[in-house]
Design an enzyme around this catalytic site. Structure first.
Site, short mmCIF file in Angstrom:
data_model
loop_
_atom_site.label_atom_id
_atom_site.label_comp_id
_atom_site.label_asym_id
_atom_site.label_seq_id
_atom_site.Cartn_x
_atom_site.Cartn_y
_atom_site.Cartn_z
N GLU A 165 0.80 -1.24 0.00
CA GLU A 165 0.00 0.00 0.00
C GLU A 165 0.83 1.28 0.00
O GLU A 165 0.64 2.15 0.86
CB GLU A 165 -0.99 -0.02 1.19
CG GLU A 165 -1.90 -1.23 1.13
CD GLU A 165 -2.89 -1.29 2.29
OE1 GLU A 165 -2.81 -0.46 3.21
OE2 GLU A 165 -3.76 -2.18 2.26
N ASN A 206 2.27 -4.50 -3.51
CA ASN A 206 0.88 -4.89 -3.35
C ASN A 206 0.06 -3.66 -2.94
O ASN A 206 0.49 -2.88 -2.10
CB ASN A 206 0.83 -5.95 -2.22
CG ASN A 206 -0.48 -6.66 -2.07
OD1 ASN A 206 -1.00 -7.20 -3.04
ND2 ASN A 206 -1.01 -6.69 -0.86
N HIS A 242 -10.09 -5.86 -2.79
CA HIS A 242 -11.16 -5.78 -1.79
C HIS A 242 -12.32 -5.02 -2.44
O HIS A 242 -12.40 -3.79 -2.35
CB HIS A 242 -10.67 -5.07 -0.52
CG HIS A 242 -9.65 -5.85 0.22
ND1 HIS A 242 -9.95 -7.04 0.86
CD2 HIS A 242 -8.33 -5.63 0.43
CE1 HIS A 242 -8.86 -7.51 1.43
NE2 HIS A 242 -7.86 -6.69 1.19
N GLU A 271 -5.95 -10.46 -2.38
CA GLU A 271 -6.79 -10.37 -1.16
C GLU A 271 -8.27 -10.26 -1.53
O GLU A 271 -9.03 -9.49 -0.92
CB GLU A 271 -6.37 -9.16 -0.31
CG GLU A 271 -4.88 -9.15 0.03
CD GLU A 271 -4.45 -8.01 0.95
OE1 GLU A 271 -5.32 -7.35 1.55
OE2 GLU A 271 -3.23 -7.78 1.06
N ASP A 273 -12.04 -10.16 -1.89
CA ASP A 273 -13.35 -10.36 -1.28
C ASP A 273 -14.30 -9.32 -1.89
O ASP A 273 -13.86 -8.35 -2.50
CB ASP A 273 -13.34 -10.33 0.27
CG ASP A 273 -12.65 -9.14 0.89
OD1 ASP A 273 -12.46 -8.10 0.21
OD2 ASP A 273 -12.31 -9.21 2.09
C1 XIL Z 1 -6.23 -7.04 7.70
C2 XIL Z 1 -6.48 -8.30 8.49
O1 XIL Z 1 -7.29 -9.18 7.74
C3 XIL Z 1 -7.14 -7.97 9.79
O2 XIL Z 1 -7.26 -9.12 10.61
C4 XIL Z 1 -6.32 -6.92 10.54
O3 XIL Z 1 -7.00 -6.54 11.71
C5 XIL Z 1 -6.09 -5.72 9.66
O4 XIL Z 1 -5.48 -6.13 8.45
N1 XIL Z 1 -5.03 -4.96 3.21
C6 XIL Z 1 -3.99 -5.74 3.62
C7 XIL Z 1 -4.17 -6.70 4.73
O5 XIL Z 1 -2.92 -5.71 2.98
O6 XIL Z 1 -3.00 -6.86 5.47
C8 XIL Z 1 -5.30 -6.31 5.63
O7 XIL Z 1 -5.51 -7.37 6.55
C9 XIL Z 1 -6.54 -6.04 4.82
C10 XIL Z 1 -6.31 -4.89 3.87
#
Ligand code: XIL
Length: 511
Positions: A165, A206, A242, A271, A273
């Site tokens: 990020e 990422n 996401h 990641e 969802d």
């Molecule tokens: C999230 C985890 O899933 C949670 O359990 C934690 O509290 C916060 O982080 N982007 C990312 C991940 O790169 O590391 C994050 O994971 C979700 C968003």
């Protein structure tokens, strides 16, 4: 949906293009070799396409035996959701603790899974001591952290999210202790340190909201182009994905992935969802299902898209409700570990069957309706209904039901129902009236239609089913305010008629 996760029985022979009789379905559902074409796990299907299919997980979840069983069998790749982050691995300067990450990599090894390391350099979940360092010490601390962690996991982690990020939404660099101390050079420095510690690991940058074309992905594109020009070790770009049904699908995702691939980089969906404002309904679920399908299709269309990781596979352990209040239902499986329509959609996009063991993606069914009854105030209701399979695989109708809601007005509480005509044969159609468990105005009863069996081929329709009902005392209805009633006299998609598969809503909006 009654989806079952196992080696599914195979179907014998091809299916006729339209509707196959109940007997044919019953006789083709037994026996046969495991893992015939279209069968197998998500990862097996992905692997057949040269990809992996993985899931994030987290240490507190692993003692859940049912959860761990599917995590270990359905997925070929694991990302630790938290346990390789800086606050866990080096909470105090120079004191490293890889215990939790090791639990995850042990699980992966036991299940033959690869591991994506997540993440070495990130502004979040960063222990306070890093931000408190004098600027001149940040680079040494960062390099030391990367070196220790990447060395510890050398040979175990196949790919690292080295930098996570780095961008703001407008494409400017995000402020962090690393950016403040080193400017954007921290990214090249981090990649070089990771490469020195583990020359075999694939190294990624990422980020989120870089799945589609836009200011942020343009900035990422400019960054990685520059890193490549400078000979900095970089293997790929991670797109978190996401997604949310209310924000639309990423703009030109496939083309966006392709432009990174054209630079010689791998692309990974890291990641995935697809959340939604709660409560879920049929329309949101349909959008979610489409997004999961579209992400899978985009990855498969880009040769250098190496795989997809979901940010955990079940709603039970989703990060979404805790981070986005009022949103959820984002994952492939529900809180009872039952696969959702999105799971079926991913399977079929990967070239598999839908996972029901019965063939077909019931999520692809839609209902169409027309009124066959010009008189809304007489003693009969005459809906015309038909089902259409909009998906790419045949759908078994044996556990499909359709509901048409109406108000009983006054009069008898018993009903007669009729199938007057349908090209699939009225003997294949069941019908009854039931009282709604939660009566609403215009919807205190419903006509429920079922099927003795049969299969609906891709693109096929049942053809119209001409239905009729009356109260046994033949008193009049007033259909004009009935929930499912419409005035249209030709067939059109009907969101006020619900379709269920295995008892789960797959089309329409309930009253
Ligand atoms: C999230 C985890 O899933 C949670 O359990 C934690 O509290 C916060 O982080 N982007 C990312 C991940 O790169 O590391 C994050 O994971 C979700 C968003």
């Amino acid at each position: 949906m009654a989806l079952v996760k196992r080696c599914r029985p195979t179907r014998a022979g091809g299916l006729p293009a339209l509707l196959v009789g109940a007997l044919a379905v019953a006789t083709t559902l037994t026996g046969g070799p495991a893992h015939a074409a279209g069968q197998g796990t998500l990862h097996e299907l992905a692997a057949a396409q040269g990809r992996y299919f993985g899931s994030a997980t987290d240490n507190p979840e692993l003692p859940d035996a049912a959860y761990a069983a599917t995590l270990g069998s359905e997925f070929g790749q694991i990302t630790p959701g938290n346990s390789m982050k800086w606050d866990t691995t080096e909470p105090v300067r120079g004191q490293f603790d890889f215990t939790k990450g090791d639990v995850v990599t042990d699980f992966a090894r036991q299940h033959g899974q690869t591991v994506r390391g997540h993440t070495l350099v990130w502004h979040n979940q960063l222990p306070g001591w890093v931000g408190a360092l004098p600027s001149a010490q940040v680079e040494a601390a960062m390099t030391h952290h990367i070196t220790e962690e990447a060395t510890h996991y050398r040979g175990v982690v196949s790919a690292w999210d080295v930098v996570n990020e780095p961008f703001n939404e407008d494409g400017t660099f995000r402020t962090s202790p690393f950016y403040t101390a080193m400017g954007s050079d921290y990214i090249a420095t981090a990649l070089r340190a990771a490469h020195a510690a583990d020359p075999d690991a694939k190294l990624y940058i990422n980020d989120y909201n870089v799945e589609g074309r836009g200011a942020k992905s343009d900035a990422l594109y400019a960054l990685v182009s520059d890193l490549i020009d400078k000979g900095v070790p970089l293997d790929g770009v991670g797109m978190q994905a996401h997604l949310a049904v209310q924000y639309g699908f990423p703009y030109q995702m496939q083309a966006n992935m392709q432009r990174f691939a054209d630079l010689g980089l791998d692309v990974a969906v890291t990641e995935l969802d697809v959340r939604m404002p709660l409560p879920a309904d049929a329309a949101k679920t349909a959008t979610q299902t489409a997004y999961y399908r579209q992400v899978t299709e985009a990855c498969l269309a880009v040769a250098r898209c190496v795989g997809i990781t979901v940010w955990d596979y079940t709603d039970t352990y989703s990060w979404v409700p805790g981070t986005f209040p009022g949103e959820g239902a984002a994952n492939l499986y529900d809180e009872n570990l039952r696969p959702k329509a999105a799971y079926s959609a991913v399977r079929t996009a990967l070239g598999g069957d839908d996972g029901s063991g019965e063939g077909g993606d019931p999520g692809a069914l839609k209902a169409q309706y027309r009124s066959s009854d010009a008189s809304v105030g007489d003693n009969q209701i005459k809906p015309g209904l038909q089902l259409v399979n909009t998906g790419g695989t045949a759908v078994s109708l044996s556990d499909v039901t359709v509901r048409y809601w109406f108000s009983s007005e006054n009069g008898a509480s018993t009903y007669s129902t009729w199938c007057d005509w349908t090209p699939i044969g009225c003997s294949n159609v069941t019908h009854r009236v039931a009282a709604a468990s939660t009566p609403k105005a215009g919807a205190d009863h419903y006509l429920e239609v079922g099927f003795a069996g049969g299969t609906l081929a891709p693109g096929a329709t049942t053809g119209e089913i001409q239905l009729r009902l009356n109260k046994t005392d033949w008193s009049n209805f007033n259909e004009s305010d009935d929930y499912s009633h419409g005035a249209g006299t030709s067939y059109a998609d009907a969101s006020r008629i619900a379709v269920y598969a295995g008892g789960e809503l797959v089309w329409g909006i309930e009253p």
